[in-house]
Design a protein around this motif. Structure first.
Motif, PDB file in Angstrom:
ATOM      1  N   ILE A 142       0.849  -1.341   0.138  1.00 46.15           N
ATOM      2  CA  ILE A 142       0.004   0.179  -0.016  1.00 46.15           C
ATOM      3  C   ILE A 142       0.744   1.233  -0.086  1.00 46.15           C
ATOM      4  CG2 ILE A 142      -0.127   0.149   2.686  1.00 46.15           C
ATOM      5  CD1 ILE A 142      -3.089   0.902   2.172  1.00 46.15           C
ATOM      6  N   ALA A 143       1.940   1.116   0.494  1.00 46.16           N
ATOM      7  CA  ALA A 143       2.985   2.247   0.594  1.00 46.16           C
ATOM      8  C   ALA A 143       3.110   2.981  -0.921  1.00 46.16           C
ATOM      9  CB  ALA A 143       4.409   1.944   1.131  1.00 46.16           C
ATOM     10  N   TRP A 144       3.200   2.097  -2.079  1.00 45.32           N
ATOM     11  CA  TRP A 144       3.167   2.648  -3.293  1.00 45.32           C
ATOM     12  C   TRP A 144       2.096   3.767  -3.541  1.00 45.32           C
ATOM     13  CZ3 TRP A 144      -0.041   1.949  -8.029  1.00 45.32           C
ATOM     14  CH2 TRP A 144       0.445   2.483  -9.123  1.00 45.32           C
ATOM     15  N   ASN A 145       1.011   3.804  -3.253  1.00 43.42           N
ATOM     16  CA  ASN A 145       0.067   4.575  -3.240  1.00 43.42           C
ATOM     17  C   ASN A 145       0.389   6.045  -2.737  1.00 43.42           C
ATOM     18  OD1 ASN A 145      -2.383   2.949  -4.423  1.00 43.42           O
ATOM     19  ND2 ASN A 145      -2.015   1.944  -2.420  1.00 43.42           N
ATOM     20  N   TYR A 146       1.165   6.003  -1.493  1.00 46.34           N
ATOM     21  CA  TYR A 146       1.545   7.263  -1.074  1.00 46.34           C
ATOM     22  C   TYR A 146       2.628   7.819  -1.879  1.00 46.34           C
ATOM     23  CZ  TYR A 146      -0.975   5.257   3.025  1.00 46.34           C
ATOM     24  OH  TYR A 146      -1.982   4.800   3.565  1.00 46.34           O
ATOM     25  N   VAL A 147       3.462   6.876  -2.345  1.00 45.84           N
ATOM     26  CA  VAL A 147       4.734   7.300  -3.101  1.00 45.84           C
ATOM     27  C   VAL A 147       4.251   7.915  -4.425  1.00 45.84           C
ATOM     28  CG1 VAL A 147       6.712   6.408  -4.334  1.00 45.84           C
ATOM     29  CG2 VAL A 147       6.570   5.633  -2.000  1.00 45.84           C
ATOM     30  N   MET A 148       3.294   7.289  -4.975  1.00 49.22           N
ATOM     31  CA  MET A 148       2.980   7.849  -6.179  1.00 49.22           C
ATOM     32  C   MET A 148       2.162   8.959  -6.223  1.00 49.22           C
ATOM     33  SD  MET A 148       4.265   5.791  -8.346  1.00 49.22           S
ATOM     34  CE  MET A 148       3.577   6.410  -9.927  1.00 49.22           C
ATOM     35  N   GLU A 149       1.303   9.258  -5.179  1.00 54.99           N
ATOM     36  CA  GLU A 149       0.535  10.420  -4.975  1.00 54.99           C
ATOM     37  C   GLU A 149       1.751  11.675  -4.842  1.00 54.99           C
ATOM     38  OE1 GLU A 149      -2.245  12.794  -1.299  1.00 54.99           O
ATOM     39  OE2 GLU A 149      -2.075  10.753  -1.630  1.00 54.99           O
ATOM     40  N   VAL A 150       2.765  11.771  -3.986  1.00 57.05           N
ATOM     41  CA  VAL A 150       3.772  12.615  -3.978  1.00 57.05           C
ATOM     42  C   VAL A 150       4.538  12.560  -5.416  1.00 57.05           C
ATOM     43  CG1 VAL A 150       5.930  13.027  -2.697  1.00 57.05           C
ATOM     44  CG2 VAL A 150       4.080  12.085  -1.512  1.00 57.05           C
ATOM     45  N   ARG A 151       4.559  11.645  -5.982  1.00 53.64           N
ATOM     46  CA  ARG A 151       5.398  11.684  -7.417  1.00 53.64           C
ATOM     47  C   ARG A 151       4.534  12.405  -8.198  1.00 53.64           C
ATOM     48  NH1 ARG A 151       6.493   8.858 -12.141  1.00 53.64           N
ATOM     49  NH2 ARG A 151       8.816   8.463 -12.428  1.00 53.64           N
ATOM     50  N   GLN A 152       3.328  12.157  -8.243  1.00 54.20           N
ATOM     51  CA  GLN A 152       2.661  13.007  -9.128  1.00 54.20           C
ATOM     52  C   GLN A 152       2.126  14.570  -8.892  1.00 54.20           C
ATOM     53  OE1 GLN A 152      -0.856  10.221  -9.517  1.00 54.20           O
ATOM     54  NE2 GLN A 152       0.268   8.646 -10.245  1.00 54.20           N
ATOM     55  N   TYR A 187       3.945  16.476  -7.283  1.00 53.19           N
ATOM     56  CA  TYR A 187       5.091  17.453  -7.087  1.00 53.19           C
ATOM     57  C   TYR A 187       5.887  17.344  -8.620  1.00 53.19           C
ATOM     58  CZ  TYR A 187       4.060  18.395  -2.529  1.00 53.19           C
ATOM     59  OH  TYR A 187       3.396  18.648  -1.218  1.00 53.19           O
ATOM     60  N   GLY A 188       5.207  16.410  -9.714  1.00 51.68           N
ATOM     61  CA  GLY A 188       6.054  16.264 -10.915  1.00 51.68           C
ATOM     62  C   GLY A 188       7.088  15.735 -10.718  1.00 51.68           C
ATOM     63  N   LEU A 189       7.546  14.644  -9.867  1.00 53.39           N
ATOM     64  CA  LEU A 189       8.931  14.302  -9.551  1.00 53.39           C
ATOM     65  C   LEU A 189       9.218  13.159 -10.681  1.00 53.39           C
ATOM     66  CD1 LEU A 189       8.820  14.028  -5.801  1.00 53.39           C
ATOM     67  CD2 LEU A 189       9.780  15.830  -6.960  1.00 53.39           C
ATOM     68  N   LYS A 190      10.255  13.151 -10.993  1.00 50.71           N
ATOM     69  CA  LYS A 190      10.682  12.016 -12.010  1.00 50.71           C
ATOM     70  C   LYS A 190      11.467  10.765 -11.504  1.00 50.71           C
ATOM     71  CE  LYS A 190       9.052  14.717 -15.016  1.00 50.71           C
ATOM     72  NZ  LYS A 190       7.667  14.292 -15.756  1.00 50.71           N
ATOM     73  N   TRP A 191      11.725  10.760 -10.161  1.00 53.48           N
ATOM     74  CA  TRP A 191      12.661   9.659  -9.836  1.00 53.48           C
ATOM     75  C   TRP A 191      11.954   8.421 -10.068  1.00 53.48           C
ATOM     76  CZ3 TRP A 191       8.978   8.884  -6.258  1.00 53.48           C
ATOM     77  CH2 TRP A 191       8.620   9.955  -5.334  1.00 53.48           C
ATOM     78  N   GLY A 233      12.563  15.257   1.223  1.00 54.87           N
ATOM     79  CA  GLY A 233      12.954  16.515   1.360  1.00 54.87           C
ATOM     80  C   GLY A 233      12.279  17.659   0.776  1.00 54.87           C
ATOM     81  N   ILE A 234      11.053  17.363   0.472  1.00 55.39           N
ATOM     82  CA  ILE A 234       9.876  18.344  -0.124  1.00 55.39           C
ATOM     83  C   ILE A 234       9.268  19.072   1.009  1.00 55.39           C
ATOM     84  CG2 ILE A 234       7.949  18.600  -1.571  1.00 55.39           C
ATOM     85  CD1 ILE A 234       8.927  16.028  -2.666  1.00 55.39           C
TER      86      ILE A 234
END
Length: 533
Positions: A242-252, A254-258, A330-331
């Motif tokens: 389920i942690a993948w959902n939180y990670v992808m929410e932050v990625r999308q 803030y427009g992150l590319k990692w 670090g955001i």
């Protein structure tokens, strides 16, 4: 209807039905209860004769599911995380015997302890047993994973664990349904060399389990549940379940590319993980629960490259969130004004009119007459007797512990030694403790709060209530003269005090059954009767 709005727990249930199970075995425990309840309500499950009654405890549930599997049929067994402690003996050994028909164990963990004594991580048990563990990240993945896991179980001849957590179990999303398959036919047992765990057989079976580990890892490398979301940069993220959902929410957001490597099947895919480490300087490990794989990865790779729960980058306890992930990367985000406190949080309490209230009033009145006012309690609605205005109980550790802890206190010389336990919990794991007390002729009073249901988890059928409790206590060896029944009502207060006073002063094992139907269960029954044409 091909698309349904389902809880995560319901997605598991429907997925299991469509995968062709012949039975579900479970003891109710939040956040897993709704899996079995969905199957119990499903008309198709009834038509197909899917067995779905509640078991006495998690151990009996797992063993019965294992027995069904040995005949070639598919079986689902469900429990909450602490329930796996009860079923652990059967679960660990079933990995050595292997299975015949598909056997899937659905375990619902409870990070942040919303309704549990701890937040233990069931993946540790899966790793310990050396069986495949799936940790889907969405309701659709939960549904799809059921058919996949039963096929996987049968192809490997091993039980498969599916782990979900409270947030996924109790949230809803759309689920696309697939064509259901038929149940397996009944078959004869395979070779007894495999299923009789005498040492010479067990050693051979254990060697086979060890030999299968590279196969399990290769299956994980190829699994649709594990995949890389490509990206750029020197920071990568390993997102488990389920942690993948939180990670992808932050990625999308803030427009992150990692790059993000999603892992939902264990043992983890070592080659994919190594490729991520080779391409990044720093890896954030996001996993809900214990730092199970973060700890492992720190041993494999440069310790300084790994960030997560162990070094404080993510909080060590409790559930993860998008805010946790954002901070870990670090955001910074400008904070708005604090939300004012509108009202003080209200602690949980026993229902108005609950029989447990009158039981505790009587017990408190009697306990005041003794020098030691210590009461050992158990897990159930009555645990709320620890709070004001009752302050009537002083321990709650695990299912069934009230009687055995009270016995230990009696062995130490405490008088009176008093245990409070519910009817369902008594059937779950209280009877063996009572047998110990009888065998040792302990001076002990057991108060069984019999409200005719498993109330704390929503009113499921209890394995022992009313006259059955009397018969069980007599069968275990309690003197019939010291099996007393009281009705916890205000009008019976003086009579109840007298009974409790007599039994607490008795130098032996006594049982007092406080018998009154749960008011919520009674109201529900009345509504159902009124709704009938």
């Amino acid at each position: 209807m091909n698309k349904l709005l389902l809880l995560g727990a319901e997605a598991i249930a429907l997925g299991a039905l469509d995968a062709g199970i012949s039975g579900v075995y479970a003891y109710p425990g939040t956040p897993s209860t709704e899996i079995t309840e969905f199957i119990q309500r499903d008309p198709t499950a009834r038509e197909k004769g899917v067995r779905s009654s509640w078991s006495a405890n998690e151990k009996t549930a797992y063993e019965a599911a294992l027995g069904m599997s040995y005949t070639g049929k598919r079986a689902l067994v469900c429990m909450k995380h602490v329930g796996l402690n009860v079923a652990a003996d059967a679960f660990i050994n079933s990995a050595i015997t292997g299975v015949n028909g598909g056997l899937v164990l659905a375990v619902a963990d409870d990070p942040s302890m919303h309704s549990s004594q701890n937040e233990q991580d069931s993946r540790v048990y899966g790793k310990f047993a050396m069986v495949p563990v799936l940790e889907p990240a969405s309701q659709q993945e939960l549904y799809d994973a059921m058919s996949f896991s039963f096929d996987l179980s049968e192809s490997l001849g091993l039980p498969v664990m599916i782990r979900l957590t409270t947030r996924l179990s109790h949230s809803r999303a759309g689920v696309e349904r697939q064509e259901p398959r038929e149940q397996n036919p009944v078959g004869s047992l395979p070779s007894s060399d495999r299923y009789v765990l005498m040492p010479h057989n067990a050693r051979k079976q254990y060697d086979l389990l060890l030999d299968m580990q590279p196969v399990l890892e290769e299956r994980s490398e190829q699994s649709w549940l594990n995949r890389l979301i490509p990206g750029s940069g020197k920071t990568g993220v390993l997102a488990f379940g389920i942690a993948w959902n939180y990670v992808m929410e932050v990625r999308q957001t803030y427009g992150l590319k990692w790059p993000v490597l999603k892992i939902s099947q264990y043992p983890p895919p070592r080659k994919q993980i190594k490729a991520l480490f080779d391409s990044c300087d720093t890896i954030l490990v996001a996993e809900e629960g214990y730092p199970v794989y973060e700890e492992l990865l720190r041993g494999y790779f440069d310790n300084s490259a790994v960030r997560g729960r162990l070094d404080g980058t993510l909080p060590r306890a409790g559930e993860l969130s998008a805010d946790n992930i954002r901070s870990a990367l670090g955001i910074t985000e400008k904070k708005g004004l604090p939300i004012p406190s509108i009202m003080v949080n209200r602690p949980p309490e026993l229902c108005k009119g609950c029989g447990h209230r009158d039981m505790f009033d009587a017990l408190n009145a009697v306990m005041k007459t003794f020098a030691h006012c210590q009461v050992f309690s158990d897990i159930g609605c009555y645990t709320l007797g620890a709070l004001p205005p009752f302050n009537a109980i002083h321990t709650c550790v695990d299912m069934g512990a009230s009687i055995t802890m009270a016995k230990g206190a009696a062995d130490a010389g405490l008088h009176p030694a008093v245990a409070v336990i519910g009817d369902s919990t008594f059937a779950h794991s209280g009877m063996t403790g009572l047998l110990d007390a009888i065998n040792d002729r302990a001076s002990l009073t057991v108060i069984i709060a019999d409200n005719d249901t498993t109330a704390m988890t929503g009113g499921q059928q209890s394995s022992a209530t009313g006259s059955r409790i009397v018969s069980l206590c007599m069968g275990l060896g309690v003197d019939e003269a010291h099996i007393r029944t009281i009705i916890p009502l205000k009008t019976h207060l003086e009579k109840n005090i007298a009974v409790l006073n007599e039994e607490l002063n008795y130098a032996g094992v006594s049982v007092v059954i406080a018998q009154r139907e749960c008011i919520e269960a009674a109201a529900k029954k009345k509504r159902q009767q009124a709704a009938k044409p």
